[in-house]
Design a protein around this motif. Structure first.
Motif, PDB file in Angstrom:
ATOM      1  N   PRO A  25       0.786  -1.230   0.000  1.00 38.85           N
ATOM      2  CA  PRO A  25       0.000   0.000   0.000  1.00 38.85           C
ATOM      3  C   PRO A  25       0.820   1.283   0.000  1.00 38.85           C
ATOM      4  O   PRO A  25       0.455   2.244  -0.652  1.00 38.85           O
ATOM      5  CB  PRO A  25      -0.824  -0.106   1.285  1.00 38.85           C
ATOM      6  N   SER A  26       1.956   1.324   0.706  1.00 39.50           N
ATOM      7  CA  SER A  26       2.735   2.559   0.763  1.00 39.50           C
ATOM      8  C   SER A  26       3.564   2.789  -0.496  1.00 39.50           C
ATOM      9  O   SER A  26       4.108   3.866  -0.672  1.00 39.50           O
ATOM     10  CB  SER A  26       3.644   2.555   1.995  1.00 39.50           C
ATOM     11  N   LYS A  27       3.683   1.776  -1.358  1.00 41.90           N
ATOM     12  CA  LYS A  27       4.483   1.907  -2.572  1.00 41.90           C
ATOM     13  C   LYS A  27       3.717   1.358  -3.776  1.00 41.90           C
ATOM     14  O   LYS A  27       4.178   0.455  -4.460  1.00 41.90           O
ATOM     15  CB  LYS A  27       5.799   1.154  -2.425  1.00 41.90           C
ATOM     16  N   PRO A  28       2.511   1.892  -4.074  1.00 36.76           N
ATOM     17  CA  PRO A  28       1.709   1.293  -5.141  1.00 36.76           C
ATOM     18  C   PRO A  28       2.342   1.393  -6.518  1.00 36.76           C
ATOM     19  O   PRO A  28       1.998   0.649  -7.406  1.00 36.76           O
ATOM     20  CB  PRO A  28       0.397   2.067  -5.072  1.00 36.76           C
ATOM     21  N   GLN A  29       3.292   2.301  -6.716  1.00 37.33           N
ATOM     22  CA  GLN A  29       3.943   2.433  -8.012  1.00 37.33           C
ATOM     23  C   GLN A  29       4.923   1.298  -8.283  1.00 37.33           C
ATOM     24  O   GLN A  29       5.366   1.125  -9.394  1.00 37.33           O
ATOM     25  CB  GLN A  29       4.644   3.794  -8.130  1.00 37.33           C
ATOM     26  N   ALA A  30       5.250   0.512  -7.289  1.00 39.67           N
ATOM     27  CA  ALA A  30       6.217  -0.571  -7.463  1.00 39.67           C
ATOM     28  C   ALA A  30       5.600  -1.870  -6.949  1.00 39.67           C
ATOM     29  O   ALA A  30       5.767  -2.222  -5.792  1.00 39.67           O
ATOM     30  CB  ALA A  30       7.500  -0.245  -6.701  1.00 39.67           C
ATOM     31  N   PRO A  31       4.870  -2.606  -7.795  1.00 31.90           N
ATOM     32  CA  PRO A  31       4.245  -3.842  -7.299  1.00 31.90           C
ATOM     33  C   PRO A  31       5.287  -4.855  -6.843  1.00 31.90           C
ATOM     34  O   PRO A  31       6.306  -5.043  -7.497  1.00 31.90           O
ATOM     35  CB  PRO A  31       3.451  -4.354  -8.498  1.00 31.90           C
ATOM     36  N   LEU A  32       5.009  -5.475  -5.723  1.00 33.98           N
ATOM     37  CA  LEU A  32       5.900  -6.502  -5.199  1.00 33.98           C
ATOM     38  C   LEU A  32       5.653  -7.838  -5.878  1.00 33.98           C
ATOM     39  O   LEU A  32       6.548  -8.656  -5.977  1.00 33.98           O
ATOM     40  CB  LEU A  32       5.690  -6.672  -3.693  1.00 33.98           C
ATOM     41  N   VAL A  33       4.411  -8.056  -6.328  1.00 35.36           N
ATOM     42  CA  VAL A  33       4.037  -9.330  -6.915  1.00 35.36           C
ATOM     43  C   VAL A  33       3.244  -9.101  -8.189  1.00 35.36           C
ATOM     44  O   VAL A  33       2.317  -8.285  -8.207  1.00 35.36           O
ATOM     45  CB  VAL A  33       3.198 -10.168  -5.918  1.00 35.36           C
ATOM     46  N   VAL A  70       0.914 -15.887  -0.950  1.00 38.02           N
ATOM     47  CA  VAL A  70       0.170 -17.124  -1.153  1.00 38.02           C
ATOM     48  C   VAL A  70       0.241 -17.457  -2.639  1.00 38.02           C
ATOM     49  O   VAL A  70      -0.052 -16.602  -3.481  1.00 38.02           O
ATOM     50  CB  VAL A  70      -1.297 -16.986  -0.702  1.00 38.02           C
ATOM     51  N   VAL A  71       0.653 -18.683  -2.955  1.00 40.20           N
ATOM     52  CA  VAL A  71       0.828 -19.128  -4.330  1.00 40.20           C
ATOM     53  C   VAL A  71       0.066 -20.439  -4.515  1.00 40.20           C
ATOM     54  O   VAL A  71       0.162 -21.327  -3.658  1.00 40.20           O
ATOM     55  CB  VAL A  71       2.335 -19.361  -4.630  1.00 40.20           C
ATOM     56  N   PRO A  72      -0.671 -20.598  -5.613  1.00 38.72           N
ATOM     57  CA  PRO A  72      -1.310 -21.888  -5.870  1.00 38.72           C
ATOM     58  C   PRO A  72      -0.258 -22.982  -6.099  1.00 38.72           C
ATOM     59  O   PRO A  72       0.789 -22.727  -6.699  1.00 38.72           O
ATOM     60  CB  PRO A  72      -2.111 -21.648  -7.159  1.00 38.72           C
ATOM     61  N   PRO A 168      -2.374 -15.975  -6.995  1.00 35.60           N
ATOM     62  CA  PRO A 168      -1.525 -15.501  -5.898  1.00 35.60           C
ATOM     63  C   PRO A 168      -2.162 -14.319  -5.160  1.00 35.60           C
ATOM     64  O   PRO A 168      -3.009 -13.604  -5.712  1.00 35.60           O
ATOM     65  CB  PRO A 168      -0.243 -15.039  -6.607  1.00 35.60           C
ATOM     66  N   SER A 169      -1.757 -14.140  -3.928  1.00 34.26           N
ATOM     67  CA  SER A 169      -2.151 -12.958  -3.162  1.00 34.26           C
ATOM     68  C   SER A 169      -1.044 -12.625  -2.176  1.00 34.26           C
ATOM     69  O   SER A 169      -0.228 -13.474  -1.830  1.00 34.26           O
ATOM     70  CB  SER A 169      -3.482 -13.195  -2.425  1.00 34.26           C
ATOM     71  N   LEU A 170      -1.030 -11.382  -1.759  1.00 41.89           N
ATOM     72  CA  LEU A 170      -0.032 -10.903  -0.813  1.00 41.89           C
ATOM     73  C   LEU A 170      -0.758 -10.352   0.389  1.00 41.89           C
ATOM     74  O   LEU A 170      -1.633  -9.488   0.246  1.00 41.89           O
ATOM     75  CB  LEU A 170       0.838  -9.834  -1.459  1.00 41.89           C
ATOM     76  N   LEU A 171      -0.439 -10.853   1.557  1.00 46.68           N
ATOM     77  CA  LEU A 171      -1.053 -10.406   2.810  1.00 46.68           C
ATOM     78  C   LEU A 171       0.019  -9.710   3.624  1.00 46.68           C
ATOM     79  O   LEU A 171       1.148 -10.175   3.696  1.00 46.68           O
ATOM     80  CB  LEU A 171      -1.616 -11.590   3.590  1.00 46.68           C
ATOM     81  N   VAL A 172      -0.364  -8.618   4.247  1.00 47.98           N
ATOM     82  CA  VAL A 172       0.592  -7.842   5.020  1.00 47.98           C
ATOM     83  C   VAL A 172       0.048  -7.622   6.418  1.00 47.98           C
ATOM     84  O   VAL A 172      -1.095  -7.178   6.598  1.00 47.98           O
ATOM     85  CB  VAL A 172       0.866  -6.469   4.349  1.00 47.98           C
ATOM     86  N   ASN A 173       0.833  -7.981   7.427  1.00 42.19           N
ATOM     87  CA  ASN A 173       0.510  -7.719   8.827  1.00 42.19           C
ATOM     88  C   ASN A 173       1.337  -6.525   9.250  1.00 42.19           C
ATOM     89  O   ASN A 173       2.559  -6.542   9.110  1.00 42.19           O
ATOM     90  CB  ASN A 173       0.891  -8.912   9.710  1.00 42.19           C
ATOM     91  N   HIS A 174       0.697  -5.515   9.791  1.00 41.60           N
ATOM     92  CA  HIS A 174       1.419  -4.326  10.245  1.00 41.60           C
ATOM     93  C   HIS A 174       1.346  -4.226  11.757  1.00 41.60           C
ATOM     94  O   HIS A 174       0.371  -4.618  12.364  1.00 41.60           O
ATOM     95  CB  HIS A 174       0.755  -3.043   9.702  1.00 41.60           C
ATOM     96  N   SER A 175       2.357  -3.650  12.326  1.00 40.98           N
ATOM     97  CA  SER A 175       2.288  -3.193  13.717  1.00 40.98           C
ATOM     98  C   SER A 175       1.753  -1.788  13.661  1.00 40.98           C
ATOM     99  O   SER A 175       2.166  -1.002  12.831  1.00 40.98           O
ATOM    100  CB  SER A 175       3.677  -3.194  14.350  1.00 40.98           C
TER     101      SER A 175
END
Length: 176
Positions: A25-33, A70-72, A168-175
């Motif tokens: 979310p903080s870097k939407p211009q650079a997709p991680l996946v 998460v990857v199939p 695939p999906s990317l889940l992020v846990n934040h403090s």
């Protein structure tokens, strides 16, 4: 008091049908996946030492299992690894129960090819390597920095290979 919240990162449509991206979310211009469903291929950008989070012991700014890809099952995974830190770092996929070791060797490798060259030595600042493997069996795994002590310091994230996932999906846990 620190609380944990889980954010599911929203997948954005790409130009071609069956392709997708997931961005931090903080870097939407650079997709991680990014992924291509037709080719059953997911590409994961992994930047070691991306900023000061966890004292620089992080992947893409996340540490201590805060990020989960998460990857199939059966999909090919390409990791585009880059070291942004002055400290040598590496990437290696191991069973999740082994993420907290002080050192790693090839006997712990979860999938053939799922490691950067010389993982216990790491790569210098600016090094870029591509890692490719097939996520051939379902389970919970960890992407660790295999340089001795780095995973113990929190330099690890999660990889779930799922028999139920369709994409695939990317889940992020934040403090927070």
């Amino acid at each position: 008091m620190r609380t944990r919240s889980v954010l599911a990162v929203v997948a954005a449509a790409m130009v071609c049908a069956g392709c997708g991206t997931t961005s931090q979310p903080s870097k939407p211009q650079a997709p991680l996946v990014t992924w291509n469903a037709a080719h059953r291929l997911v590409e994961w950008t992994v930047i070691a030492g991306d900023g000061g989070e966890n004292g620089g012991m992080n992947f893409d700014g996340y540490a201590n299992g805060e990020m989960t890809l998460v990857v199939p099952v059966g999909w090919r995974v390409q990791i585009h690894f880059r070291n942004a830190s002055f400290t040598p770092h590496s990437a290696m996929v191991v069973p999740e129960g082994d993420y907290d070791r002080g050192s790693f060797d090839s006997s712990l490798l979860a999938f053939p090819g799922a490691e950067t060259p010389n993982p216990s030595e790491g790569s210098p600042k600016g090094a870029a390597e591509n890692v490719e493997f097939t996520a051939s069996r379902a389970g919970n795994f960890a992407l660790v920095c295999a340089v001795p002590g780095h995973a113990l310091a929190g330099m690890w994230d999660k990889l779930v290979v799922s028999s139920q996932a369709k994409k695939p999906s990317l889940l992020v846990n934040h403090s927070s």
